[in-house]
Design an enzyme around this catalytic site. Structure first.
Site, mmCIF file in Angstrom:
data_model
loop_
_atom_site.group_PDB
_atom_site.id
_atom_site.type_symbol
_atom_site.label_atom_id
_atom_site.label_comp_id
_atom_site.label_asym_id
_atom_site.label_seq_id
_atom_site.Cartn_x
_atom_site.Cartn_y
_atom_site.Cartn_z
ATOM 1 N N ASP A 1 6.216 6.579 4.162
ATOM 2 C CA ASP A 1 6.846 6.802 2.861
ATOM 3 C C ASP A 1 6.232 7.998 2.148
ATOM 4 O O ASP A 1 5.404 7.856 1.253
ATOM 5 C CB ASP A 1 6.783 5.555 1.990
ATOM 6 C CG ASP A 1 7.844 5.605 0.886
ATOM 7 O OD1 ASP A 1 8.749 6.460 0.972
ATOM 8 O OD2 ASP A 1 7.768 4.805 -0.060
ATOM 9 N N GLY B 1 14.945 -0.178 -2.307
ATOM 10 C CA GLY B 1 15.965 0.279 -3.244
ATOM 11 C C GLY B 1 16.851 1.382 -2.725
ATOM 12 O O GLY B 1 17.925 1.627 -3.290
ATOM 13 N N ASP C 1 2.942 -1.715 -2.337
ATOM 14 C CA ASP C 1 4.206 -1.767 -1.606
ATOM 15 C C ASP C 1 4.330 -0.610 -0.627
ATOM 16 O O ASP C 1 5.290 -0.572 0.156
ATOM 17 C CB ASP C 1 5.395 -1.777 -2.576
ATOM 18 C CG ASP C 1 5.380 -0.596 -3.530
ATOM 19 O OD1 ASP C 1 4.460 -0.526 -4.364
ATOM 20 O OD2 ASP C 1 6.278 0.268 -3.447
#
Length: 468
Positions: A273, A95, A263
């Site tokens: 992340d 995103g 994810d």
């Protein structure tokens, strides 16, 4: 786990294009008001042949995202699903990032350059696709510290300030913006497989398994593993080995990732992340990093459980290609592999030789009891007792006949260890926020890398790729 990666020439290679039609969506980077280089990781840039780029070319490639020579012509925002705090979400994907380039390093590994904060994609939902500069600084600190502590992590490759004013609910706003580029050994997630299962895309799943076995190779399953010749089963064994070691490496580093959704689980076994991460101020299994983790699902002491659960979701997805029993047999290896990895890595950080899973587990348990009783930070414990020096009686007895690592590096004579608790993160951000003073951050990175040199290469399990 190389401390100083070997330099290499630039070797572009883009096998992801064979999967691109169903794996992602071509996108373009946002147009930013400015592109000002704030951090460039030249030691890892050298490993992929990009350290000679001028700042002007660096801005062009990692601020405006002009394609690298003979590489992807357009970035690819990857598609995936995922369990987010154990609730399945089919509406996610990249995103605020994309896959920008692929290339080989000096060890022959295929690596990816991906982004964070590069603009909106079809998967942005209500998000603006941007990253705060503070978030980028936090990711620099997380990746540098974890790499020095032997964790197999993505590398913060570049941070470029972008000149936009962002509004965020968890930061004083407006705040400065940035785009971050990370270097990783792949961006294929457990959630990528979950999406293919949900869409019943067997052919695509078969192609993805083949891609992962080819691009993230490892040894075959144990000789007694059922259906060990089947590609999906082989991949399952490799991921279990990698994630068991990843969980152990976080525990030994005293690190809390914070958001262990499927994810956020890389098939390569890399940690990546970094959002609400924390390092432990003291040994506390219930310590959480994310303010929104009200139930403590991803608390420090529950991280091995979380990664085991995520491996189970991969097994469920791979049922599209393989029967359940051999996948379950692979999953059942997680516990013993984790225990062995924890002992192996604990001994490495303490600077003593391993003696096998049982003896090492006894050492870990005794150390944890001491840490809990004393409330000392784990960093101080490992630094103070490096090579068994000044060890309390209950620890010394377990180290009596173990070989000791070379502790001649000057770091081990420092009065205190390098740490990265949240107060230090804030103190490093303040000079940047108030005076645009990056010197404290630069000095901290140098000190962390010095600590990494003192530790030396971490023990790497067989499931990792060469130099991984």
């Amino acid at each position: 786990m190389p401390i100083a990666p070997a330099p290499s020439s630039y070797q572009p290679e883009t096998p992801i294009t064979a999967l691109a039609e169903w794996l992602g969506d071509p996108v373009d980077a946002a147009r930013f008001p400015e592109t000002r280089v704030r951090f460039r990781n030249d030691r890892w840039a050298a490993a992929v042949g990009l350290s000679d780029l001028t700042d002007e070319r660096w801005q062009a490639h990692f601020g405006r995202f002009e394609p690298l020579p003979d590489n992807l012509l357009r970035p690819l925002a990857l598609r995936y699903h995922g369990h987010q705090f154990r609730v399945y979400n089919p509406e996610i994907g990249d995103g605020r990032g994309f896959l920008f380039a692929q290339m080989r390093d000096g060890a022959g590994r295929l690596l990816d350059l991906g982004t964070k904060g590069s603009g909106q994609t079809p998967w942005s939902r209500a998000g603006d696709g941007r990253l705060t500069l503070k978030g980028a600084v936090r990711e620099i600190l997380a990746t540098e510290m974890l790499e020095a502590l032997g964790v197999y992590t993505s590398k913060t490759f570049s941070v470029v300030e972008t000149g936009e004013a962002l509004w965020r609910g968890d930061e004083p706003s407006p705040t400065r913006s940035a785009v971050l580029t990370r270097l990783s050994h792949g961006h294929i997630r457990i959630g990528t497989f979950q999406r293919l299962l949900a869409l019943d895309q067997r052919d695509e799943m078969d192609a993805l398994v083949d891609y992962c076995l080819t691009r993230f190779p490892g040894p075959p399953p144990p000789d007694d593993a059922p259906a060990r010749e089947q590609p999906a089963v082989r991949l399952m064994h490799l991921v279990v080995e990698r994630l068991a070691d990843l969980a152990a490496s976080w525990m030994v580093a005293g690190f809390v990732h914070g958001v262990l959704n499927t994810d956020n689980m890389n098939i390569s076994g890399e940690s990546f992340d970094y959002g609400p991460w924390r390092f432990l101020p003291r040994w506390q299994p219930g310590f959480t990093a994310a303010y929104f983790d009200h139930a403590g699902l991803y608390a420090f002491g529950r991280q091995p459980e979380a990664l085991h659960w995520n491996c189970a979701q991969l097994a469920l997805a791979l049922r599209l290609l393989a029967d359940a029993p051999p996948l379950i047999a692979a999953l059942e290896r997680f516990g013993p592999l984790y225990t062995a990895a924890l002992g192996r890595r604990w001994c490495w950080r303490l600077g003593v030789a391993t003696k096998g899973p049982e003896a090492d587990a006894e050492l870990v348990a005794a150390s944890e009891r001491l840490l809990t009783r004393s409330e000392d930070p784990p960093d101080r414990f490992f630094h103070a007792h490096r090579g068994g020096r000044d060890a309390p009686a209950e620890i010394a007895a377990l180290l009596a006949d173990r070989d000791r690592a070379d502790s001649s590096h000057a770091y081990w004579s420092d009065e205190r260890p390098q740490t990265m608790v949240i107060e230090e993160v804030e103190s490093l951000w303040q000079p940047i926020a108030e005076h645009d003073d990056w010197d404290p951050l630069t000095r901290k990175i140098a000190a962390i890398r010095r600590m990494g040199e003192a530790h030396g290469p971490a023990p790497v399990p067989s499931g990792h790729s060469p130099s991984g």
